[in-house]
Design a protein around this motif. Structure first.
Motif, PDB file in Angstrom:
ATOM      1  N   PRO A  86       0.807  -1.229   0.000  1.00 12.27           N
ATOM      2  CA  PRO A  86       0.000   0.000   0.000  1.00 12.27           C
ATOM      3  C   PRO A  86       0.834   1.271   0.000  1.00 12.27           C
ATOM      4  CG  PRO A  86      -0.039  -1.052   2.163  1.00 12.27           C
ATOM      5  CD  PRO A  86       0.622  -2.015   1.236  1.00 12.27           C
ATOM      6  N   ASN A  87       1.951   1.267   0.686  1.00 13.54           N
ATOM      7  CA  ASN A  87       2.771   2.475   0.771  1.00 13.54           C
ATOM      8  C   ASN A  87       3.452   2.786  -0.560  1.00 13.54           C
ATOM      9  OD1 ASN A  87       2.193   2.862   3.571  1.00 13.54           O
ATOM     10  ND2 ASN A  87       3.704   1.286   4.063  1.00 13.54           N
ATOM     11  N   HIS A  88       4.058   1.776  -1.163  1.00 15.76           N
ATOM     12  CA  HIS A  88       4.751   1.979  -2.437  1.00 15.76           C
ATOM     13  C   HIS A  88       3.748   2.351  -3.538  1.00 15.76           C
ATOM     14  CE1 HIS A  88       7.948   1.597  -5.357  1.00 15.76           C
ATOM     15  NE2 HIS A  88       7.226   0.755  -6.070  1.00 15.76           N
ATOM     16  N   THR A  89       2.604   1.693  -3.542  1.00 21.00           N
ATOM     17  CA  THR A  89       1.590   1.983  -4.559  1.00 21.00           C
ATOM     18  C   THR A  89       1.057   3.400  -4.419  1.00 21.00           C
ATOM     19  OG1 THR A  89       0.952  -0.354  -4.668  1.00 21.00           O
ATOM     20  CG2 THR A  89      -0.629   1.260  -5.502  1.00 21.00           C
ATOM     21  N   ALA A  90       0.728   3.801  -3.204  1.00 21.70           N
ATOM     22  CA  ALA A  90       0.182   5.144  -2.987  1.00 21.70           C
ATOM     23  C   ALA A  90       1.160   6.223  -3.412  1.00 21.70           C
ATOM     24  CB  ALA A  90      -0.185   5.322  -1.509  1.00 21.70           C
ATOM     25  N   ALA A  91       2.445   5.964  -3.230  1.00 24.97           N
ATOM     26  CA  ALA A  91       3.460   6.970  -3.554  1.00 24.97           C
ATOM     27  C   ALA A  91       3.709   7.109  -5.052  1.00 24.97           C
ATOM     28  CB  ALA A  91       4.770   6.624  -2.848  1.00 24.97           C
ATOM     29  N   HIS A  92       3.372   6.073  -5.852  1.00 17.76           N
ATOM     30  CA  HIS A  92       3.773   6.088  -7.266  1.00 17.76           C
ATOM     31  C   HIS A  92       2.661   5.834  -8.271  1.00 17.76           C
ATOM     32  CE1 HIS A  92       7.525   5.105  -5.016  1.00 17.76           C
ATOM     33  NE2 HIS A  92       8.044   5.958  -5.870  1.00 17.76           N
ATOM     34  N   LEU A  93       1.462   5.524  -7.827  1.00 13.89           N
ATOM     35  CA  LEU A  93       0.404   5.133  -8.761  1.00 13.89           C
ATOM     36  C   LEU A  93       0.099   6.216  -9.793  1.00 13.89           C
ATOM     37  CD1 LEU A  93      -1.626   3.001  -9.613  1.00 13.89           C
ATOM     38  CD2 LEU A  93      -3.241   3.926  -7.943  1.00 13.89           C
ATOM     39  N   ASP A  94      -0.011   7.463  -9.378  1.00 11.46           N
ATOM     40  CA  ASP A  94      -0.291   8.545 -10.328  1.00 11.46           C
ATOM     41  C   ASP A  94       0.818   8.670 -11.365  1.00 11.46           C
ATOM     42  OD1 ASP A  94      -2.706   9.194  -9.205  1.00 11.46           O
ATOM     43  OD2 ASP A  94      -1.933  10.807  -7.946  1.00 11.46           O
ATOM     44  N   PHE A  95       2.052   8.508 -10.919  1.00 11.69           N
ATOM     45  CA  PHE A  95       3.189   8.558 -11.846  1.00 11.69           C
ATOM     46  C   PHE A  95       3.083   7.448 -12.884  1.00 11.69           C
ATOM     47  CE2 PHE A  95       7.434   6.565 -12.515  1.00 11.69           C
ATOM     48  CZ  PHE A  95       7.910   7.468 -13.451  1.00 11.69           C
ATOM     49  N   TRP A  96       2.776   6.229 -12.452  1.00  8.56           N
ATOM     50  CA  TRP A  96       2.650   5.113 -13.399  1.00  8.56           C
ATOM     51  C   TRP A  96       1.552   5.410 -14.429  1.00  8.56           C
ATOM     52  CZ3 TRP A  96       2.101   1.154  -8.843  1.00  8.56           C
ATOM     53  CH2 TRP A  96       3.341   1.036  -8.183  1.00  8.56           C
ATOM     54  N   ARG A  97       0.443   5.951 -13.973  1.00  4.22           N
ATOM     55  CA  ARG A  97      -0.695   6.182 -14.865  1.00  4.22           C
ATOM     56  C   ARG A  97      -0.423   7.253 -15.915  1.00  4.22           C
ATOM     57  NH1 ARG A  97      -5.512   5.962 -10.232  1.00  4.22           N
ATOM     58  NH2 ARG A  97      -5.801   3.683 -10.302  1.00  4.22           N
ATOM     59  N   HIS A  98       0.464   8.181 -15.589  1.00  5.45           N
ATOM     60  CA  HIS A  98       0.718   9.291 -16.505  1.00  5.45           C
ATOM     61  C   HIS A  98       1.980   9.102 -17.356  1.00  5.45           C
ATOM     62  CE1 HIS A  98      -2.122  11.250 -13.690  1.00  5.45           C
ATOM     63  NE2 HIS A  98      -2.466  11.943 -14.755  1.00  5.45           N
ATOM     64  N   LEU A  99       2.668   8.008 -17.184  1.00  8.31           N
ATOM     65  CA  LEU A  99       3.888   7.769 -17.960  1.00  8.31           C
ATOM     66  C   LEU A  99       3.507   7.397 -19.390  1.00  8.31           C
ATOM     67  CD1 LEU A  99       6.953   7.762 -17.426  1.00  8.31           C
ATOM     68  CD2 LEU A  99       6.793   5.287 -17.145  1.00  8.31           C
ATOM     69  N   ASN A 100       4.028   8.144 -20.357  1.00 10.23           N
ATOM     70  CA  ASN A 100       3.618   7.903 -21.745  1.00 10.23           C
ATOM     71  C   ASN A 100       4.468   6.839 -22.439  1.00 10.23           C
ATOM     72  OD1 ASN A 100       5.938   9.165 -23.185  1.00 10.23           O
ATOM     73  ND2 ASN A 100       5.201  11.031 -22.189  1.00 10.23           N
ATOM     74  N   GLY A 101       3.941   6.353 -23.549  1.00  9.20           N
ATOM     75  CA  GLY A 101       4.585   5.281 -24.278  1.00  9.20           C
ATOM     76  C   GLY A 101       5.957   5.625 -24.814  1.00  9.20           C
ATOM     77  N   SER A 102       6.160   6.871 -25.217  1.00  9.45           N
ATOM     78  CA  SER A 102       7.454   7.279 -25.767  1.00  9.45           C
ATOM     79  C   SER A 102       8.555   7.173 -24.713  1.00  9.45           C
ATOM     80  CB  SER A 102       7.366   8.717 -26.293  1.00  9.45           C
ATOM     81  OG  SER A 102       6.433   8.803 -27.347  1.00  9.45           O
ATOM     82  N   THR A 103       8.239   7.577 -23.496  1.00  6.35           N
ATOM     83  CA  THR A 103       9.218   7.476 -22.415  1.00  6.35           C
ATOM     84  C   THR A 103       9.544   6.019 -22.113  1.00  6.35           C
ATOM     85  OG1 THR A 103       8.373   9.518 -21.433  1.00  6.35           O
ATOM     86  CG2 THR A 103       9.683   8.088 -20.013  1.00  6.35           C
ATOM     87  N   ILE A 104       8.527   5.187 -22.095  1.00  6.90           N
ATOM     88  CA  ILE A 104       8.733   3.760 -21.845  1.00  6.90           C
ATOM     89  C   ILE A 104       9.664   3.158 -22.889  1.00  6.90           C
ATOM     90  CG2 ILE A 104       7.567   1.518 -21.892  1.00  6.90           C
ATOM     91  CD1 ILE A 104       5.146   2.951 -20.593  1.00  6.90           C
ATOM     92  N   LYS A 105       9.465   3.514 -24.157  1.00 14.12           N
ATOM     93  CA  LYS A 105      10.308   2.974 -25.235  1.00 14.12           C
ATOM     94  C   LYS A 105      11.767   3.378 -25.063  1.00 14.12           C
ATOM     95  CE  LYS A 105       6.721   2.656 -28.789  1.00 14.12           C
ATOM     96  NZ  LYS A 105       6.245   3.164 -30.109  1.00 14.12           N
ATOM     97  N   VAL A 106      12.011   4.598 -24.601  1.00 13.23           N
ATOM     98  CA  VAL A 106      13.390   5.072 -24.401  1.00 13.23           C
ATOM     99  C   VAL A 106      14.112   4.181 -23.405  1.00 13.23           C
ATOM    100  CG1 VAL A 106      14.793   6.929 -23.431  1.00 13.23           C
ATOM    101  CG2 VAL A 106      12.948   7.463 -25.034  1.00 13.23           C
ATOM    102  N   TYR A 107      13.483   3.923 -22.259  1.00 17.66           N
ATOM    103  CA  TYR A 107      14.150   3.152 -21.214  1.00 17.66           C
ATOM    104  C   TYR A 107      14.223   1.676 -21.553  1.00 17.66           C
ATOM    105  CZ  TYR A 107      14.115   7.483 -18.674  1.00 17.66           C
ATOM    106  OH  TYR A 107      14.329   8.789 -18.322  1.00 17.66           O
TER     107      TYR A 107
END
Length: 465
Positions: A86-107
């Protein structure tokens, strides 16, 4: 009239034949397009099939992606979400949801390029020798905890394995500390040595230095490594782990954690791996054959090196190992037994502060699972005043708790909570039909361990002002 009919029939026959020939040619072209043309592609698809319990059949990229997506969807259902940290999810869930496909492809491209270069570099097998235990310890607390474990290994369990203790450059042990380890046959190693395969100079700007674990394993002189956290205490000589068939067949033995990875975590997209209803990894103990696992071990190191990226998806180093192995389709064995808990009772409720890990179970076993590691992960951040008895002795382990159906079971509900005394606690819950948990007296189950631990200088809870 009969002649005209004959010509019409011939025309129809010719049209039918032509259509059939065109159809056959079309089918041949489609089949040749979709059949895998390399053994690599076949093996990858077979691994997807094994992982997702699907039949191994040739299919095009779109179909394969659809199959992966269908198995990944389970991670967005309650069967997985109920078990996410719950702690890790609450801290990062919004970030995961807003990460776009182009950024994912770079990494994704970056780690793939790194691995492509690693594959071109020979494994320094001539510099690796034998089996040994690797610790990381630098500050006073971790060094003292490690010393207790080494004393137990040598003086109580008669363990003969070589031992290395790795530290950062600014955590040099004193002469007295170094001598106390050397007398037990344990050697300190500095991670900043430029001659190492993966030296580490820079300290992470945080209390915990999760990024050095893979480096310590890679840099060790051993071909085969049992890695242990400084707060992880074996209950017997662990040498036998190197001879278990589960390890010998795969080259990597991992243990499960209390949590599952959230389905919206973009680590699955970055690493190009499938999400499933499975437990995360608890990396306080690992057995790794570096020759067999050299490439995935490098990828785990890469992820830890770039902690500012990957630790926003993963809660520290622990799953960098499992997901590195998965991304490269490298074999490993995850111990089937769900971890237990050890701790005390506070305000009428069990408060677990220690993870208990088990030996991989044998199919023909008749007795209860055999405990092997006592990992005091939350104990070290709990005020020791909670464990002091009237006679002044410290007794942090009163109770042991385990699931009654712990084998390969994903329907268990461990829960993190803060007690009314401010303690960080874990407990099993049974609000939705989960199997019962069994509570036992710690000292009766692990006879003599607690006494031996403190007799050899063990640290229980944290000393606070």
């Amino acid at each position: 009239m009969s002649l005209r009919m004959s010509r019409n029939q011939k025309l129809k026959i010719n049209i039918a034949i032509t259509s059939f020939v065109v159809f056959v040619i079309y089918c041949v072209l489609m089949i040749s397009k979709n059949v895998p043309i390399s053994s690599d592609k076949i093996s990858v698809e077979k691994q997807y099939a094994v992982a997702s319990q699907l039949p191994t059949v040739p299919h095009d990229g779109e179909t394969l992606e659809a199959l992966k997506t269908s198995t990944s969807n389970i991670c967005k259902e309650d069967i997985v979400l109920r078990n996410t940290d719950p702690n890790h999810t609450a801290a990062h869930l919004d970030f995961w949801r807003h990460l776009n496909g182009s950024t994912i492809k770079v990494y994704k491209r970056r780690w793939q390029k790194f691995i492509a270069n690693i594959r071109k570099t020979p494994i320094p097998i001539d510099k690796l020798n034998g089996r040994g235990i690797v610790f990381i310890a630098g500050n006073r607390d971790t060094v003292k905890r490690t010393l207790t474990t080494v004393k137990l290994l040598r003086n109580v369990y008669d363990c003969k394995l070589s031992i290395e203790i790795w530290h950062l450059h600014d955590e040099q042990p004193s002469a007295d500390v170094r001598l106390s380890f050397e007398e037990l046959g344990a050697t300190f190693k500095d991670l900043s040595n430029p001659k190492l395969v993966k030296p580490i100079i820079k300290r992470r700007d945080a209390d915990k230095q999760f990024q050095i674990k893979a480096a310590a394993i890679i840099n060790s002189a051993f071909k085969e490594v049992l890695y242990l956290d400084s707060d992880n205490i074996p209950l017997k000589d662990p040498t036998f782990l190197f001879d278990l068939p589960e390890y010998k067949e795969t080259g990597a033995l991992f243990w499960p954690d209390y949590w599952k990875t959230h389905g919206e975590n973009k680590i699955f997209d970055i690493m190009d791996i499938d999400c499933d209803n499975e437990w995360e990894q608890e990396s306080g103990q690992m057995v790794i054959d570096k020759e067999k696992s050299w490439v995935p071990l490098q990828l785990a190191w890469y992820m830890q090196k770039h902690y500012e990226i990957y630790f926003q998806f993963l809660n520290g180093d622990k799953d960098t190992f499992k997901y590195a192995w998965k991304a490269l389709h490298s074999p490993y064995h995850m111990v089937e037994v769900f971890p237990g808990m050890a701790g005390t009772e506070t305000n009428g409720r069990f408060c677990g502060h220690t993870i208990l890990q088990y030996v991989p179970f044998a199919d023909d076993a008749e007795e209860d699972d055999d405990l092997i590691f006592v990992h005091a992960n939350l104990l070290k951040i709990t005020d020791k005043k909670h464990f002091i008895r009237p006679d002044g002795s410290e007794h942090p382990w009163d109770l042991l708790k385990r699931s009654s159906l712990a084998h390969t079971n994903t329907y268990i509900k461990p829960e993190f909570y803060i007690s009314n005394k401010g303690q960080a606690c874990m407990d099993f819950t049974h609000r939705e039909g989960e199997p019962d948990a069994i509570t036992e007296d710690f000292d009766q189950t692990l006879t003599g361990f607690q006494t031996l631990y403190f007799k050899n200088g063990g640290i229980g809870g944290e000393t606070r002002a």
